[in-house]
Design a protein around this motif. Structure first.
Motif, PDB file in Angstrom:
ATOM      1  N   PHE A  82       0.869  -1.179   0.000  1.00 14.75           N
ATOM      2  CA  PHE A  82       0.000   0.000   0.000  1.00 14.75           C
ATOM      3  C   PHE A  82       0.907   1.231   0.000  1.00 14.75           C
ATOM      4  O   PHE A  82       1.670   1.437   0.937  1.00 14.75           O
ATOM      5  CB  PHE A  82      -0.913   0.001   1.228  1.00 14.75           C
ATOM      6  CG  PHE A  82      -1.829  -1.194   1.286  1.00 14.75           C
ATOM      7  CD1 PHE A  82      -2.997  -1.230   0.544  1.00 14.75           C
ATOM      8  CD2 PHE A  82      -1.521  -2.301   2.074  1.00 14.75           C
ATOM      9  CE1 PHE A  82      -3.847  -2.340   0.586  1.00 14.75           C
ATOM     10  CE2 PHE A  82      -2.346  -3.420   2.119  1.00 14.75           C
ATOM     11  CZ  PHE A  82      -3.517  -3.429   1.370  1.00 14.75           C
ATOM     12  N   ILE A  98      -8.471   0.016   5.750  1.00 14.00           N
ATOM     13  CA  ILE A  98      -8.104  -1.174   4.973  1.00 14.00           C
ATOM     14  C   ILE A  98      -8.236  -2.442   5.818  1.00 14.00           C
ATOM     15  O   ILE A  98      -8.647  -3.494   5.340  1.00 14.00           O
ATOM     16  CB  ILE A  98      -6.657  -1.037   4.422  1.00 14.00           C
ATOM     17  CG1 ILE A  98      -6.609   0.064   3.349  1.00 14.00           C
ATOM     18  CG2 ILE A  98      -6.153  -2.355   3.838  1.00 14.00           C
ATOM     19  CD1 ILE A  98      -5.195   0.469   2.925  1.00 14.00           C
ATOM     20  N   LEU A 141      -0.389  -0.909  -4.635  1.00 17.17           N
ATOM     21  CA  LEU A 141      -1.775  -0.416  -4.613  1.00 17.17           C
ATOM     22  C   LEU A 141      -1.832   1.032  -4.139  1.00 17.17           C
ATOM     23  O   LEU A 141      -1.079   1.435  -3.248  1.00 17.17           O
ATOM     24  CB  LEU A 141      -2.611  -1.290  -3.679  1.00 17.17           C
ATOM     25  CG  LEU A 141      -2.507  -2.806  -3.931  1.00 17.17           C
ATOM     26  CD1 LEU A 141      -3.196  -3.579  -2.826  1.00 17.17           C
ATOM     27  CD2 LEU A 141      -3.101  -3.166  -5.271  1.00 17.17           C
ATOM     28  N   THR A 142      -2.727   1.795  -4.745  1.00 17.16           N
ATOM     29  CA  THR A 142      -2.959   3.162  -4.270  1.00 17.16           C
ATOM     30  C   THR A 142      -4.282   3.176  -3.503  1.00 17.16           C
ATOM     31  O   THR A 142      -5.137   2.317  -3.721  1.00 17.16           O
ATOM     32  CB  THR A 142      -3.046   4.159  -5.450  1.00 17.16           C
ATOM     33  OG1 THR A 142      -3.987   3.648  -6.397  1.00 17.16           O
ATOM     34  CG2 THR A 142      -1.704   4.314  -6.134  1.00 17.16           C
ATOM     35  N   SER A 143      -4.440   4.148  -2.609  1.00 15.43           N
ATOM     36  CA  SER A 143      -5.662   4.167  -1.803  1.00 15.43           C
ATOM     37  C   SER A 143      -6.206   5.586  -1.689  1.00 15.43           C
ATOM     38  O   SER A 143      -5.480   6.561  -1.899  1.00 15.43           O
ATOM     39  CB  SER A 143      -5.382   3.594  -0.412  1.00 15.43           C
ATOM     40  OG  SER A 143      -4.258   4.231   0.147  1.00 15.43           O
ATOM     41  N   TYR A 145      -9.482   7.889   0.667  1.00 18.95           N
ATOM     42  CA  TYR A 145     -10.324   7.795   1.862  1.00 18.95           C
ATOM     43  C   TYR A 145     -11.402   8.863   1.805  1.00 18.95           C
ATOM     44  O   TYR A 145     -11.179   9.957   1.289  1.00 18.95           O
ATOM     45  CB  TYR A 145      -9.444   8.007   3.112  1.00 18.95           C
ATOM     46  CG  TYR A 145     -10.179   7.835   4.423  1.00 18.95           C
ATOM     47  CD1 TYR A 145     -10.338   6.580   4.980  1.00 18.95           C
ATOM     48  CD2 TYR A 145     -10.701   8.935   5.098  1.00 18.95           C
ATOM     49  CE1 TYR A 145     -11.014   6.403   6.180  1.00 18.95           C
ATOM     50  CE2 TYR A 145     -11.383   8.780   6.302  1.00 18.95           C
ATOM     51  CZ  TYR A 145     -11.531   7.502   6.836  1.00 18.95           C
ATOM     52  OH  TYR A 145     -12.207   7.347   8.016  1.00 18.95           O
ATOM     53  N   THR A 173     -13.055   3.400   2.385  1.00 18.39           N
ATOM     54  CA  THR A 173     -11.654   3.368   1.953  1.00 18.39           C
ATOM     55  C   THR A 173     -11.619   2.652   0.610  1.00 18.39           C
ATOM     56  O   THR A 173     -12.299   1.634   0.432  1.00 18.39           O
ATOM     57  CB  THR A 173     -10.787   2.590   2.959  1.00 18.39           C
ATOM     58  OG1 THR A 173     -11.102   3.045   4.272  1.00 18.39           O
ATOM     59  CG2 THR A 173      -9.306   2.792   2.700  1.00 18.39           C
ATOM     60  N   VAL A 194      -9.200   0.944  -2.332  1.00 20.93           N
ATOM     61  CA  VAL A 194      -7.867   0.426  -2.653  1.00 20.93           C
ATOM     62  C   VAL A 194      -7.879   0.020  -4.119  1.00 20.93           C
ATOM     63  O   VAL A 194      -8.753  -0.751  -4.535  1.00 20.93           O
ATOM     64  CB  VAL A 194      -7.530  -0.811  -1.785  1.00 20.93           C
ATOM     65  CG1 VAL A 194      -6.119  -1.291  -2.073  1.00 20.93           C
ATOM     66  CG2 VAL A 194      -7.689  -0.488  -0.315  1.00 20.93           C
ATOM     67  N   ASN A 224      -5.703  -1.143  -7.760  1.00 18.72           N
ATOM     68  CA  ASN A 224      -4.509  -1.542  -8.495  1.00 18.72           C
ATOM     69  C   ASN A 224      -4.603  -0.823  -9.838  1.00 18.72           C
ATOM     70  O   ASN A 224      -5.216  -1.306 -10.778  1.00 18.72           O
ATOM     71  CB  ASN A 224      -4.476  -3.064  -8.685  1.00 18.72           C
ATOM     72  CG  ASN A 224      -3.108  -3.546  -9.124  1.00 18.72           C
ATOM     73  OD1 ASN A 224      -2.283  -2.768  -9.612  1.00 18.72           O
ATOM     74  ND2 ASN A 224      -2.863  -4.829  -8.953  1.00 18.72           N
TER      75      ASN A 224
END
Length: 461
Positions: A201, A237, A267-269, A271, A368, A370, A372
């Motif tokens: 992450f 997460i 992975l980018t996240s 919120y 949240t 997440v 790819n």
């Protein structure tokens, strides 16, 4: 029970993980010493065993190890309000520090501590009934988080090859640079993350500063506030792992749904909700609004724009009381169809959702996201351009070769990162027709004909 062991390495890793523990203590109805507070609900305490082990007199202790190459970080945690929460044997510290040098963390200073860390890790794993995996919290810019962090990762991969390894990695950024050799440390560490981690992450100081400046309207946030923001995402997460939910997910499920190719596990996240304190009373909290915020580049935790790449896969983790799974599914489908051009068409139903009934401490509902997304290659390109500028002139190299490193390691790390960027680029440009043509080509090359040939080919595949 599916337990997770948290490894916090280096100054940044320890500070972020401390903010994370602070967050989840409140969510699970525990006080700062690890005792259950009056009024904690059964849902809050039902799955405490995932992140905490029960000690004497109903005291819950984090399943974790606090590591740094200098003693000051551990001393600061012991002196904080969480000082009595951790098991004393979990603090492992060197004496001299890594001096922002990856080679010191990986080859010299870190190598002296690694046996002690692995011994403590074994002690933690033996206390688990059914270990799910490990999560490593570290930064890639310094020496300890990048060097010792990735050394620990490779040792754990060796000793526990069938367990999941997730990392929460803070990438260096040009606008918020702590040291001049960050590009070297980050490139050398990224190679290890490509080889040994299952899920990475990515967080990025630049993106976090942008969120505070533009969205939360705070011009100069402290490190404590930046760490608090990362901790929010981390607790988002890990929500499906910590609470019984309507749709449940564990680390392995998350990885199975998010990682289409083993090397592409960065992975980018994002919120939601993120609102400035002055605008809180004007903000509307509905599932649709949260979903829109999740896709907004202003809410991203890494300084890349999702719209510059394409989504391979994604997961949206919603939390709050009385959330309707139908409403969540509809909102996500609407966003997917609006942004259809940004999803690769050769992975159908690429978005997974999970619902949990326990809201975060500061909001009735939250989400949240997440993803790819191939835009993550921008982070690597950025690090590579800085790396190349230094490496071309062999600047600062003597600090690394002096610890026994070879120049060849730098060249290999660079080419590994360049290969990763080109892999992301290849899948960004791939279309469903390409996949179909490849299949057709293989079919014809094999000399299969007619219906019998089709059945034979399918059987062989």
């Amino acid at each position: 029970m599916r337990e997770l062991i948290t490894l916090q390495v280096g100054q940044a890793g320890n500070q972020v993980a401390t903010a994370f523990w602070e967050n989840i203590l409140l969510e699970h109805g525990l006080d700062y010493d690890g005792h259950i507070v009056d009024g904690a609900s059964s849902v809050q305490t039902a799955r405490l065993d995932v992140f905490f082990s029960e000690a004497a007199e109903q005291k819950y202790v984090p399943r974790g190890i606090q590591v740094d190459l200098e003693p000051s970080t551990g001393d600061a945690i012991r002196a904080s309000k969480l000082g009595h929460l951790y098991r004393p044997s979990g603090f492992i510290a060197g004496t001299s520090g890594a001096g922002n040098n990856w080679a010191k963390g990986y080859y010299t200073e870190g190598a002296e501590l690694i046996d002690q860390i692995m011994e403590q890790t074994r002690h933690e794993t033996e206390a688990c009934d059914n270990l799910q995996g490990f999560q490593l919290v570290h930064s890639l810019g310094g020496g300890t988080g990048s060097g010792l962090g990735t050394l620990l990762l490779s040792k754990i991969r060796e000793e526990y090859p069938d367990r999941m390894l997730a990392t929460f990695s803070i990438l260096p950024s040009p606008k918020v640079s702590e040291t001049v050799v960050e590009p070297y440390n980050a490139t050398l560490a990224l190679t290890q993350l490509i080889e040994h981690a299952d899920l990475v992450f990515n967080f990025d100081n630049e993106a976090l500063y942008n969120i505070f400046n533009k969205t939360l309207k705070k011009s100069s946030p402290s490190y404590q506030e930046l760490n608090g923001l990362i901790a929010k995402v981390m607790s988002g997460i890990t929500t499906p792992l910590r609470f019984p939910g309507q749709l449940n997910s564990d680390l392995r499920k998350l990885a199975t749904n998010l990682i289409p190719f083993p090397r592409l596990h960065f992975l980018t996240s994002s919120y939601a909700p993120l609102t400035a304190p002055s605008a809180k009373e004007y903000a509307r909290l509905s599932i649709t609004d949260l979903t829109q915020q999740l896709f907004d580049p202003a809410n991203q935790m890494a300084a890349t724009d999702m719209r510059s790449g394409r989504f391979l896969t994604a997961a949206a983790l919603f939390r709050g009381k009385d959330l309707s799974s139908r409403a969540v599914e509809d909102a996500m489908l609407t966003m997917q169809s609006k942004n259809a051009d940004y999803f690769v068409e050769w992975i159908p139903s690429a978005v997974q959702t999970a619902l949990t009934s326990v809201p975060p401490v500061d909001s009735p509902i939250a989400a949240t996201f997440v993803a790819n997304n191939t835009c993550v290659q921008d982070l690597f390109r950025r690090t590579h351009s800085q790396f190349a500028a230094l490496f071309k002139r062999r600047a600062f190299m003597h600090w690394y070769t002096g610890e026994g490193m070879d120049e060849m390691e730098f060249t290999e790390a660079e080419s590994n990162m360049v290969d990763l960027v080109s892999e992301y680029q290849q899948y960004q440009e791939a279309t469903a027709e390409d996949a179909y043509e490849e299949e057709e080509g293989a079919y014809e090359e094999g000399g299969y004909e007619g219906e019998e040939g089709a059945a034979e080919y399918a059987e062989e595949q």
